[in-house]
Design a protein around this motif. Sequence first.
Motif, PDB file in Angstrom:
ATOM      1  N   ASN A 281     -85.228 -18.441  28.246  1.00 16.54           N
ATOM      2  CA  ASN A 281     -85.780 -18.796  29.548  1.00 16.54           C
ATOM      3  C   ASN A 281     -87.273 -18.491  29.576  1.00 16.54           C
ATOM      4  O   ASN A 281     -87.909 -18.401  28.529  1.00 16.54           O
ATOM      5  N   HIS A 282     -87.841 -18.320  30.767  1.00 15.91           N
ATOM      6  CA  HIS A 282     -89.289 -18.205  30.904  1.00 15.91           C
ATOM      7  C   HIS A 282     -89.711 -16.893  31.562  1.00 15.91           C
ATOM      8  O   HIS A 282     -90.692 -16.865  32.297  1.00 15.91           O
ATOM      9  N   PHE A 283     -88.984 -15.830  31.294  1.00 10.05           N
ATOM     10  CA  PHE A 283     -89.374 -14.531  31.817  1.00 10.05           C
ATOM     11  C   PHE A 283     -90.689 -14.095  31.167  1.00 10.05           C
ATOM     12  O   PHE A 283     -90.796 -14.031  29.944  1.00 10.05           O
ATOM     13  N   LEU A 284     -91.691 -13.767  31.989  1.00 10.66           N
ATOM     14  CA  LEU A 284     -92.946 -13.204  31.481  1.00 10.66           C
ATOM     15  C   LEU A 284     -92.905 -11.680  31.513  1.00 10.66           C
ATOM     16  O   LEU A 284     -93.503 -11.022  30.664  1.00 10.66           O
ATOM     17  N   TYR A 285     -92.206 -11.152  32.496  1.00 10.98           N
ATOM     18  CA  TYR A 285     -92.077  -9.710  32.657  1.00 10.98           C
ATOM     19  C   TYR A 285     -90.616  -9.378  32.942  1.00 10.98           C
ATOM     20  O   TYR A 285     -89.920 -10.127  33.634  1.00 10.98           O
ATOM     21  N   PHE A 286     -90.169  -8.275  32.417  1.00 14.62           N
ATOM     22  CA  PHE A 286     -88.882  -7.723  32.804  1.00 14.62           C
ATOM     23  C   PHE A 286     -89.182  -6.480  33.636  1.00 14.62           C
ATOM     24  O   PHE A 286     -89.574  -5.440  33.106  1.00 14.62           O
ATOM     25  N   ARG A 287     -89.003  -6.614  34.928  1.00 14.34           N
ATOM     26  CA  ARG A 287     -89.427  -5.564  35.835  1.00 14.34           C
ATOM     27  C   ARG A 287     -88.312  -4.555  36.072  1.00 14.34           C
ATOM     28  O   ARG A 287     -87.131  -4.821  35.822  1.00 14.34           O
ATOM     29  N   THR A 288     -88.699  -3.402  36.571  1.00 17.38           N
ATOM     30  CA  THR A 288     -87.759  -2.317  36.823  1.00 17.38           C
ATOM     31  C   THR A 288     -86.607  -2.795  37.706  1.00 17.38           C
ATOM     32  O   THR A 288     -86.808  -3.498  38.699  1.00 17.38           O
ATOM     33  N   ASN A 289     -85.376  -2.425  37.297  1.00 23.18           N
ATOM     34  CA  ASN A 289     -84.142  -2.691  38.059  1.00 23.18           C
ATOM     35  C   ASN A 289     -83.763  -4.165  38.131  1.00 23.18           C
ATOM     36  O   ASN A 289     -82.992  -4.562  39.012  1.00 23.18           O
ATOM     37  N   THR A 290     -84.267  -4.986  37.207  1.00 24.63           N
ATOM     38  CA  THR A 290     -83.903  -6.408  37.236  1.00 24.63           C
ATOM     39  C   THR A 290     -82.396  -6.606  37.109  1.00 24.63           C
ATOM     40  O   THR A 290     -81.813  -7.478  37.770  1.00 24.63           O
ATOM     41  N   PHE A 291     -81.740  -5.805  36.289  1.00 26.26           N
ATOM     42  CA  PHE A 291     -80.296  -5.966  36.054  1.00 26.26           C
ATOM     43  C   PHE A 291     -79.544  -4.694  36.452  1.00 26.26           C
ATOM     44  O   PHE A 291     -78.594  -4.303  35.809  1.00 26.26           O
ATOM     45  N   ARG A 292     -79.983  -4.082  37.523  1.00 19.54           N
ATOM     46  CA  ARG A 292     -79.454  -2.775  37.943  1.00 19.54           C
ATOM     47  C   ARG A 292     -77.986  -2.855  38.346  1.00 19.54           C
ATOM     48  O   ARG A 292     -77.425  -3.942  38.563  1.00 19.54           O
ATOM     49  N   THR A 293     -77.386  -1.701  38.512  1.00 14.28           N
ATOM     50  CA  THR A 293     -75.952  -1.587  38.721  1.00 14.28           C
ATOM     51  C   THR A 293     -75.491  -2.249  40.007  1.00 14.28           C
ATOM     52  O   THR A 293     -74.442  -2.907  40.023  1.00 14.28           O
ATOM     53  N   ASP A 294     -76.235  -2.142  41.112  1.00 13.97           N
ATOM     54  CA  ASP A 294     -75.752  -2.729  42.363  1.00 13.97           C
ATOM     55  C   ASP A 294     -75.784  -4.252  42.332  1.00 13.97           C
ATOM     56  O   ASP A 294     -75.080  -4.901  43.105  1.00 13.97           O
ATOM     57  N   ARG A 295     -76.577  -4.840  41.438  1.00 13.01           N
ATOM     58  CA  ARG A 295     -76.547  -6.292  41.266  1.00 13.01           C
ATOM     59  C   ARG A 295     -75.387  -6.733  40.377  1.00 13.01           C
ATOM     60  O   ARG A 295     -74.733  -7.740  40.645  1.00 13.01           O
ATOM     61  N   PHE A 296     -75.171  -5.991  39.296  1.00 13.78           N
ATOM     62  CA  PHE A 296     -74.137  -6.336  38.313  1.00 13.78           C
ATOM     63  C   PHE A 296     -73.308  -5.083  38.028  1.00 13.78           C
ATOM     64  O   PHE A 296     -73.432  -4.465  36.971  1.00 13.78           O
ATOM     65  N   PRO A 297     -72.442  -4.697  38.941  1.00  8.72           N
ATOM     66  CA  PRO A 297     -71.733  -3.406  38.808  1.00  8.72           C
ATOM     67  C   PRO A 297     -70.770  -3.329  37.635  1.00  8.72           C
ATOM     68  O   PRO A 297     -70.433  -2.230  37.200  1.00  8.72           O
ATOM     69  N   ASN A 298     -70.308  -4.477  37.124  1.00 10.37           N
ATOM     70  CA  ASN A 298     -69.351  -4.467  36.013  1.00 10.37           C
ATOM     71  C   ASN A 298     -69.897  -5.117  34.748  1.00 10.37           C
ATOM     72  O   ASN A 298     -69.133  -5.465  33.847  1.00 10.37           O
ATOM     73  N   LEU A 299     -71.197  -5.282  34.675  1.00  9.66           N
ATOM     74  CA  LEU A 299     -71.799  -5.949  33.520  1.00  9.66           C
ATOM     75  C   LEU A 299     -71.576  -5.124  32.249  1.00  9.66           C
ATOM     76  O   LEU A 299     -71.912  -3.950  32.192  1.00  9.66           O
ATOM     77  N   GLN A 300     -71.034  -5.766  31.223  1.00 11.63           N
ATOM     78  CA  GLN A 300     -70.745  -5.080  29.964  1.00 11.63           C
ATOM     79  C   GLN A 300     -71.503  -5.680  28.785  1.00 11.63           C
ATOM     80  O   GLN A 300     -71.985  -4.943  27.918  1.00 11.63           O
ATOM     81  N   ILE A 301     -71.617  -6.990  28.747  1.00  8.56           N
ATOM     82  CA  ILE A 301     -72.287  -7.662  27.633  1.00  8.56           C
ATOM     83  C   ILE A 301     -73.498  -8.404  28.187  1.00  8.56           C
ATOM     84  O   ILE A 301     -73.381  -9.263  29.053  1.00  8.56           O
ATOM     85  N   PHE A 302     -74.673  -8.048  27.649  1.00 12.66           N
ATOM     86  CA  PHE A 302     -75.939  -8.532  28.197  1.00 12.66           C
ATOM     87  C   PHE A 302     -76.771  -9.113  27.062  1.00 12.66           C
ATOM     88  O   PHE A 302     -77.026  -8.450  26.067  1.00 12.66           O
ATOM     89  N   GLN A 303     -77.210 -10.382  27.223  1.00 11.84           N
ATOM     90  CA  GLN A 303     -77.943 -11.063  26.156  1.00 11.84           C
ATOM     91  C   GLN A 303     -79.265 -11.622  26.670  1.00 11.84           C
ATOM     92  O   GLN A 303     -79.299 -12.379  27.642  1.00 11.84           O
ATOM     93  N   ILE A 304     -80.350 -11.211  25.990  1.00 11.15           N
ATOM     94  CA  ILE A 304     -81.676 -11.787  26.239  1.00 11.15           C
ATOM     95  C   ILE A 304     -82.268 -12.126  24.879  1.00 11.15           C
ATOM     96  O   ILE A 304     -82.682 -11.247  24.138  1.00 11.15           O
ATOM     97  N   SER A 315     -90.773  -3.223  31.716  1.00 10.67           N
ATOM     98  CA  SER A 315     -90.965  -2.040  32.540  1.00 10.67           C
ATOM     99  C   SER A 315     -89.878  -1.007  32.277  1.00 10.67           C
ATOM    100  O   SER A 315     -88.807  -1.319  31.732  1.00 10.67           O
ATOM    101  N   PRO A 316     -90.122   0.238  32.696  1.00  4.96           N
ATOM    102  CA  PRO A 316     -89.082   1.268  32.541  1.00  4.96           C
ATOM    103  C   PRO A 316     -87.853   0.932  33.387  1.00  4.96           C
ATOM    104  O   PRO A 316     -87.971   0.369  34.475  1.00  4.96           O
ATOM    105  N   PHE A 317     -86.681   1.249  32.851  1.00  2.27           N
ATOM    106  CA  PHE A 317     -85.411   1.056  33.570  1.00  2.27           C
ATOM    107  C   PHE A 317     -85.227  -0.403  33.988  1.00  2.27           C
ATOM    108  O   PHE A 317     -84.760  -0.688  35.077  1.00  2.27           O
ATOM    109  N   PHE A 318     -85.597  -1.354  33.126  1.00  5.17           N
ATOM    110  CA  PHE A 318     -85.497  -2.753  33.538  1.00  5.17           C
ATOM    111  C   PHE A 318     -84.039  -3.216  33.585  1.00  5.17           C
ATOM    112  O   PHE A 318     -83.711  -4.168  34.295  1.00  5.17           O
TER     113      PHE A 318
END
Length: 707
Positions: A281-304, A315-318
């Motif tokens: 995709n076209h992400f220029l920045y990965f900012r803090t909390n982009t994929f945080r727990t309250d957005r994706f509480p059961n996320l297990q497999i993450f691909q970028i 960013s930290p804690f992205f």
Amino acid sequence: MDILFVALLSAVLVFKSAETKCDDQPLICWHTDSPFPLTPPVESCYGEGLCKCTNETADCSSSFGNLTFVPNLNRSYQYLNLSNNNLTNISHRHFFANASKDVRVIDLYNNGLTFIAEGVFKGLEKLGSLLLGGSNLLGYKDIPSLLVIPSLRNLSMSCLKLGDVPEDTFLGVTHSQLRYLDLSWNCIGSLNMSVFKPLRKLKTISLWRNEIYELATAHMPSWETLDLPTNRLYDFPRTCADYNTSLFPNLKALSLDQNMIHGIDDPVCLPKVKVLSVSYNHFLYFRTNTFRTDRFPNLQIFQIMQMENKIYGVSPFFINNSAVAQITFVLNNIDFSMDYAHPDMFGGCTGVTFLNLRGNTFQYVTDDKFHRLLKPMERSLNILSLSGTQLTHISPNMFSRLKHITELYLYENSLFSIPDGVFDNIGPMWKLILDDNMIETISETTFGVELRSRLKDVNLGGNPYHCSCEILWFQQWMRSNPTIFRDFHTRGYRCANVRNVTVPDFVLNPQACILGSNAASLTIAISCVLLFFLILFIVYFRFRWHARLCLYEVCRSRRRRSRTRRFKYDVFVSYAEEDVNWVLDELLPVLEGELGLRLCIHQRDFLPGKQIVDNIADCVTDSERVVLVFSPHFARSQWCQFELKYCQSFVMERDDVMVLVALQETQSRDMTGAMLAVLQTTTYIEWEDGQDARQSFWARLRLALDE
């Protein structure tokens, strides 16, 4: 059966043309070979090779016009492959009368179908999967007649040049048992998901490789998998209804690869998503909390993977999600040694067991930053891949904190050596992949005894091994444990210095190695002695004037002058021979002619026939002040350097004042250590041309000599 159908369909899509567009050109939807796994024994079961059969598969594909009907094979099978034939018109309702009653999958890809009679599949009571792609004359109008098949669970209508889905396409089919719908490789541009609401049991929908640029989501409580790769989406899909309730309450897998998404905005309501992929995709920045727990509480497999543009900041804690177990962050060309890659980027990821960072850069990453990057997952990480990260070396402590690694991948780097014991403390590790590096030898101390006993899968192939005495131990280890060594790239363990010879086949007399070892030890000892004397000579030559000065001070007895004694000279002037004109024409007339001082200059005041060293010592001793005239010539004069050292010694003993004059600008690289030391501790007076500059110079010099 659903899982098998998806696997078979994936095999089909791999072979589709990458240039498929919504134009008038015919579509080539898959390779002419059968995608079905034909397990032995394979036999011809109709005509001269028109059909090949196994116990479960009847493969009658790729006859290109030679087969226009379903042959009677007089056997039972579950998979009937009729793709790439010339079955353009299925107008007779008994068309499949010869088909096995046990058939579960029928593949009709690439047949140029123009018509399918209603009820043609009625007698196939077990038919669960139907593939109809590659025929651009079929359309949405044909779907209702297919969805009345009671047993149909999976329908593929990919590669049909289908446009936007009409609102009434699925009306009246609310009793459909369809679980999987494939509309990939079509020409859908604008999509309102509400058109799929009648398909109440639909769990998986594939919209891969369309042209979707406008997407209106809807409440889809049955959906579990949504595939939207290779479209034209600019924004992350809306997932929340009113009051932040989820539009996809049971969605478990979401793929948005190869779109134009640049970020994820609140709110996000995906409570059950376990698999998320936003690669290409076209992400220029990965900012803090982009994929945080309250957005994706059961996320297990993450691909970028492999953003389409350069990433300017992580960013930290992205991610900041303790539920994530697998992170694939590959081919993003991120230099992890740079400041834009924050060392706390994986903060909050305390449950990660799999981390793949292939295709980034770790060449200049320090141990401290590496440890900080992986600190959140030190207690959970089992599988780590740093392959293709331009590593040129591994420090002895690089992996010291990773106590739970079982598999480590370091292939396709530029490692020249492996530090002894670097992997020994990685607790349960049993798999190590180090092929395609620049390693020349493996010694007995590279891997500890305990580690060697744990390793079950090792790949050290594709390295330029130097076959000599040092390689014999590695050769013996390979011969005694042939089952644990693998070479994924079939290049084997070859000797770089011996043509067409592998490490296991390399032959060398062990006695020659013993003799060579003794000779090497003697050579090293002699070299060390010679090196010691060489260093001693260099040190003496570099500091010979310091030594001469010290020797002179020790051997020459002299009395210390008191502060009340009368001096023969007021000022001793130390200068280079090339600067004598300035001393005689400028300095001497002012200090002696105007100020009435008595100067000591060596052209005039040194006693002939006396040792130069003695002349310097006596004149400095008999002078109340010392003036040093620094210039490039002064830096190159050995006698000037001797005078400088001697004057420094006397100034320290007598607490005298030493006045420093900078006659010409001298580059620091041209100065000696003593000159630099004086300049750093003593304020100097700089000579410059110009009337005002000269007046300032003489005023400052007069003040310095009057103190």
